[in-house]
Scaffold this motif. Structure first.
Motif, PDB file in Angstrom:
ATOM      1  N   GLY A   1      20.503  -4.307   8.324  1.00 61.97           N
ATOM      2  CA  GLY A   1      20.436  -5.499   9.165  1.00 61.97           C
ATOM      3  C   GLY A   1      21.056  -5.280  10.531  1.00 61.97           C
ATOM      4  O   GLY A   1      20.496  -5.684  11.559  1.00 61.97           O
ATOM      5  N   LEU A   2      22.204  -4.623  10.564  1.00 62.30           N
ATOM      6  CA  LEU A   2      22.857  -4.326  11.842  1.00 62.30           C
ATOM      7  C   LEU A   2      22.005  -3.405  12.702  1.00 62.30           C
ATOM      8  O   LEU A   2      21.911  -3.572  13.922  1.00 62.30           O
ATOM      9  N   ILE A   3      21.378  -2.436  12.049  1.00 61.73           N
ATOM     10  CA  ILE A   3      20.554  -1.475  12.782  1.00 61.73           C
ATOM     11  C   ILE A   3      19.305  -2.150  13.359  1.00 61.73           C
ATOM     12  O   ILE A   3      18.957  -1.971  14.532  1.00 61.73           O
ATOM     13  N   ILE A   4      18.626  -2.961  12.554  1.00 62.67           N
ATOM     14  CA  ILE A   4      17.403  -3.621  13.001  1.00 62.67           C
ATOM     15  C   ILE A   4      17.710  -4.682  14.058  1.00 62.67           C
ATOM     16  O   ILE A   4      16.919  -4.923  14.967  1.00 62.67           O
ATOM     17  N   ARG A   5      18.863  -5.307  13.947  1.00 65.10           N
ATOM     18  CA  ARG A   5      19.226  -6.386  14.876  1.00 65.10           C
ATOM     19  C   ARG A   5      19.260  -5.917  16.328  1.00 65.10           C
ATOM     20  O   ARG A   5      18.953  -6.689  17.249  1.00 65.10           O
ATOM     21  N   ILE A   6      19.626  -4.659  16.574  1.00 69.56           N
ATOM     22  CA  ILE A   6      19.689  -4.172  17.957  1.00 69.56           C
ATOM     23  C   ILE A   6      18.371  -3.528  18.398  1.00 69.56           C
ATOM     24  O   ILE A   6      18.272  -2.964  19.484  1.00 69.56           O
ATOM     25  N   GLY A   7      17.346  -3.608  17.532  1.00 70.60           N
ATOM     26  CA  GLY A   7      16.026  -3.127  17.913  1.00 70.60           C
ATOM     27  C   GLY A   7      15.668  -1.750  17.417  1.00 70.60           C
ATOM     28  O   GLY A   7      14.611  -1.225  17.754  1.00 70.60           O
ATOM     29  N   ALA A   8      16.527  -1.146  16.608  1.00 70.82           N
ATOM     30  CA  ALA A   8      16.232   0.178  16.054  1.00 70.82           C
ATOM     31  C   ALA A   8      15.670   0.027  14.642  1.00 70.82           C
ATOM     32  O   ALA A   8      15.490  -1.082  14.139  1.00 70.82           O
ATOM     33  N   THR A   9      15.377   1.136  14.007  1.00 68.85           N
ATOM     34  CA  THR A   9      14.960   1.145  12.605  1.00 68.85           C
ATOM     35  C   THR A   9      15.691   2.278  11.907  1.00 68.85           C
ATOM     36  O   THR A   9      16.291   3.133  12.543  1.00 68.85           O
ATOM     37  N   THR A  10      15.624   2.264  10.577  1.00 71.33           N
ATOM     38  CA  THR A  10      16.168   3.379   9.813  1.00 71.33           C
ATOM     39  C   THR A  10      15.073   4.389   9.500  1.00 71.33           C
ATOM     40  O   THR A  10      15.219   5.206   8.603  1.00 71.33           O
ATOM     41  N   ALA A  11      13.976   4.299  10.262  1.00 65.60           N
ATOM     42  CA  ALA A  11      12.803   5.159  10.074  1.00 65.60           C
ATOM     43  C   ALA A  11      12.196   4.896   8.702  1.00 65.60           C
ATOM     44  O   ALA A  11      12.418   3.853   8.101  1.00 65.60           O
ATOM     45  N   GLY A  12      11.425   5.855   8.191  1.00 67.99           N
ATOM     46  CA  GLY A  12      10.828   5.667   6.878  1.00 67.99           C
ATOM     47  C   GLY A  12       9.961   4.424   6.809  1.00 67.99           C
ATOM     48  O   GLY A  12       9.194   4.107   7.720  1.00 67.99           O
ATOM     49  N   THR A  13      10.091   3.684   5.698  1.00 66.96           N
ATOM     50  CA  THR A  13       9.286   2.483   5.512  1.00 66.96           C
ATOM     51  C   THR A  13       9.684   1.376   6.469  1.00 66.96           C
ATOM     52  O   THR A  13       8.936   0.419   6.650  1.00 66.96           O
ATOM     53  N   THR A  14      10.863   1.478   7.095  1.00 67.13           N
ATOM     54  CA  THR A  14      11.247   0.481   8.092  1.00 67.13           C
ATOM     55  C   THR A  14      10.302   0.535   9.286  1.00 67.13           C
ATOM     56  O   THR A  14       9.979  -0.492   9.890  1.00 67.13           O
ATOM     57  N   ILE A  15       9.841   1.740   9.639  1.00 69.25           N
ATOM     58  CA  ILE A  15       8.853   1.874  10.703  1.00 69.25           C
ATOM     59  C   ILE A  15       7.566   1.160  10.298  1.00 69.25           C
ATOM     60  O   ILE A  15       6.974   0.421  11.090  1.00 69.25           O
ATOM     61  N   LEU A  16       7.141   1.363   9.056  1.00 73.76           N
ATOM     62  CA  LEU A  16       5.931   0.690   8.574  1.00 73.76           C
ATOM     63  C   LEU A  16       6.116  -0.824   8.578  1.00 73.76           C
ATOM     64  O   LEU A  16       5.206  -1.577   8.921  1.00 73.76           O
ATOM     65  N   ALA A  17       7.327  -1.289   8.190  1.00 71.15           N
ATOM     66  CA  ALA A  17       7.607  -2.730   8.164  1.00 71.15           C
ATOM     67  C   ALA A  17       7.549  -3.323   9.571  1.00 71.15           C
ATOM     68  O   ALA A  17       7.029  -4.418   9.777  1.00 71.15           O
ATOM     69  N   ARG A  18       8.088  -2.603  10.555  1.00 67.24           N
ATOM     70  CA  ARG A  18       8.046  -3.095  11.931  1.00 67.24           C
ATOM     71  C   ARG A  18       6.615  -3.080  12.482  1.00 67.24           C
ATOM     72  O   ARG A  18       6.252  -3.936  13.285  1.00 67.24           O
ATOM     73  N   LEU A  19       5.811  -2.136  12.052  1.00 66.27           N
ATOM     74  CA  LEU A  19       4.405  -2.121  12.454  1.00 66.27           C
ATOM     75  C   LEU A  19       3.670  -3.327  11.881  1.00 66.27           C
ATOM     76  O   LEU A  19       2.868  -3.968  12.564  1.00 66.27           O
ATOM     77  N   VAL A  20       3.942  -3.637  10.608  1.00 63.88           N
ATOM     78  CA  VAL A  20       3.339  -4.816   9.980  1.00 63.88           C
ATOM     79  C   VAL A  20       3.784  -6.087  10.705  1.00 63.88           C
ATOM     80  O   VAL A  20       2.987  -6.992  10.957  1.00 63.88           O
ATOM     81  N   ASN A  21       5.079  -6.147  11.062  1.00 58.01           N
ATOM     82  CA  ASN A  21       5.600  -7.299  11.798  1.00 58.01           C
ATOM     83  C   ASN A  21       4.945  -7.419  13.173  1.00 58.01           C
ATOM     84  O   ASN A  21       4.634  -8.527  13.633  1.00 58.01           O
ATOM     85  N   LYS A  22       4.705  -6.292  13.822  1.00 60.98           N
ATOM     86  CA  LYS A  22       4.141  -6.290  15.169  1.00 60.98           C
ATOM     87  C   LYS A  22       2.687  -6.719  15.179  1.00 60.98           C
ATOM     88  O   LYS A  22       2.263  -7.487  16.051  1.00 60.98           O
ATOM     89  N   TYR A  23       1.902  -6.249  14.205  1.00 63.04           N
ATOM     90  CA  TYR A  23       0.470  -6.485  14.238  1.00 63.04           C
ATOM     91  C   TYR A  23      -0.006  -7.593  13.282  1.00 63.04           C
ATOM     92  O   TYR A  23      -1.098  -8.121  13.458  1.00 63.04           O
ATOM     93  N   MET A  24       0.815  -7.949  12.272  1.00 60.80           N
ATOM     94  CA  MET A  24       0.409  -8.982  11.319  1.00 60.80           C
ATOM     95  C   MET A  24       1.373 -10.161  11.294  1.00 60.80           C
ATOM     96  O   MET A  24       1.160 -11.122  10.560  1.00 60.80           O
ATOM     97  N   ASP A  25       2.461 -10.093  12.079  1.00 63.44           N
ATOM     98  CA  ASP A  25       3.440 -11.175  12.196  1.00 63.44           C
ATOM     99  C   ASP A  25       4.029 -11.549  10.838  1.00 63.44           C
ATOM    100  O   ASP A  25       4.233 -12.727  10.526  1.00 63.44           O
TER     101      ASP A  25
END
Length: 297
Positions: free
Chosen positions: A141-165
């Motif tokens: 949560g702390l990592i994502i809050r500042i706009g980063a990711t922990t890579a891995g599936t977090t990257i996929l999750a942010r892609l889903v958030n970006k394109y599918m809201d």
């Protein structure tokens, strides 16, 4: 000669090029947050999840599966697997986010190596489940809050958030469940089910950190006394109110609609005041994930 004379007459402007990176106070805060988040995440994985023979989601979950199956260090496999997925992130995510993510991958792998022997042994497996989920969720949560990711599936999750809201936390939970299912090859069904509980706890903690400790509510009010209610909200709730023009479809009557954003802890008081001033008012309460602007504190 003519070319040489022309060049002499040209007034070349001297430019000073600075390669010094611009480091702001916010950048330092973000870096400190990434370090703390990565350390907390590593403690959650090593001290609680692995210590309780539990799994994890995402690339870290795959690293734990490799650790259980082949005794490969989670720090090493986490670094290698995430490095591969970073290539995907560079193509689809912002460069700023990915720069922070590179730092996160290095730090999480480093802290996973440092805390490799930090195991919290407990006779109650639920202790590892609950606290493992809390530490992992807090770190991510702390990592994502500042706009980063922990890579891995977090990257996929942010892609889903970006394109599918779709909410990052729940998209991450979906991908994590896929990894957990693979974990059945090296864990018992009971351990997998406990891991799912830990992931759910991590998701709720992560959601709490990302959304903020003081969630907001947006209130839409349709009343026959908008002026009275607007003044009441201004004076007693101390919030600005927006008046929008509306019209009833059936009656075709013009209506003033009040719109206000408040802190969640003010909601009960606002409802009580609305009922006091106009008990026939139509009130709709909306969840608000974030509020931007200089007019809201």
């Amino acid at each position: 000669m003519k070319i040489r004379d022309r060049l002499k007459r040209i007034n070349f402007e001297k430019r000073r090029v600075s390669f010094a990176p611009k480091i702001t106070q916010q950048t330092l805060i973000n870096i400190a947050t990434v370090i703390i988040g990565s350390f907390i995440f590593a403690i959650g994985v090593n001290s609680f999840m692995i210590a309780g023979n539990l799994g994890e989601g995402g690339v870290t979950g795959l690293a734990i599966i490799l650790y259980y199956a082949f005794d490969i260090s989670p720090a090493l496999s986490n670094l290698v697997l995430n490095s591969i997925l970073l290539a995907v992130g560079f193509k689809y995510l912002s460069k700023r986010s990915m720069y922070y993510t590179i730092v996160v991958v290095i730090l999480t792998s480093f802290f996973l190596w440092v805390t490799e022997t930090w195991h919290v042994q407990s006779d109650e497996i639920l202790v590892n489940t609950v606290f493992g989920g809390m530490f992992v969720g807090l770190g991510i949560g702390l990592i994502i809050r500042i706009g980063a990711t922990t890579a891995g599936t977090t990257i996929l999750a942010r892609l889903v958030n970006k394109y599918m809201d779709i909410n990052v936390s729940y998209a991450l939970l979906f991908f994590d469940l896929v990894v957990i299912t693979i974990g059945l090859t090296v864990m018992t069904l009971e351990q997998v089910l406990l891991t799912v509980i830990a992931l759910y706890i991590a998701t709720k903690v992560m959601d709490f950190i990302i959304e903020g400790m003081n969630p907001k509510k947006a209130i839409t009010i349709i009343s026959d006394h908008p002026e009275r209610l607007g003044k009441m909200i201004n004076s007693e709730i101390r919030r600005g109110v927006t008046i929008m023009n509306g019209r009833g479809f059936y009656t075709q009557e013009d209506k003033d609609i009040l719109y206000v954003v408040i802190n969640k802890n003010q909601l009960t008081r606002l409802k009580r005041l609305i009922k006091r001033y106009d008990e026939n008012a139509f009130v709709v309460v909306h969840d608000v994930n974030s509020v931007l602007g200089n007019y809201f504190i």
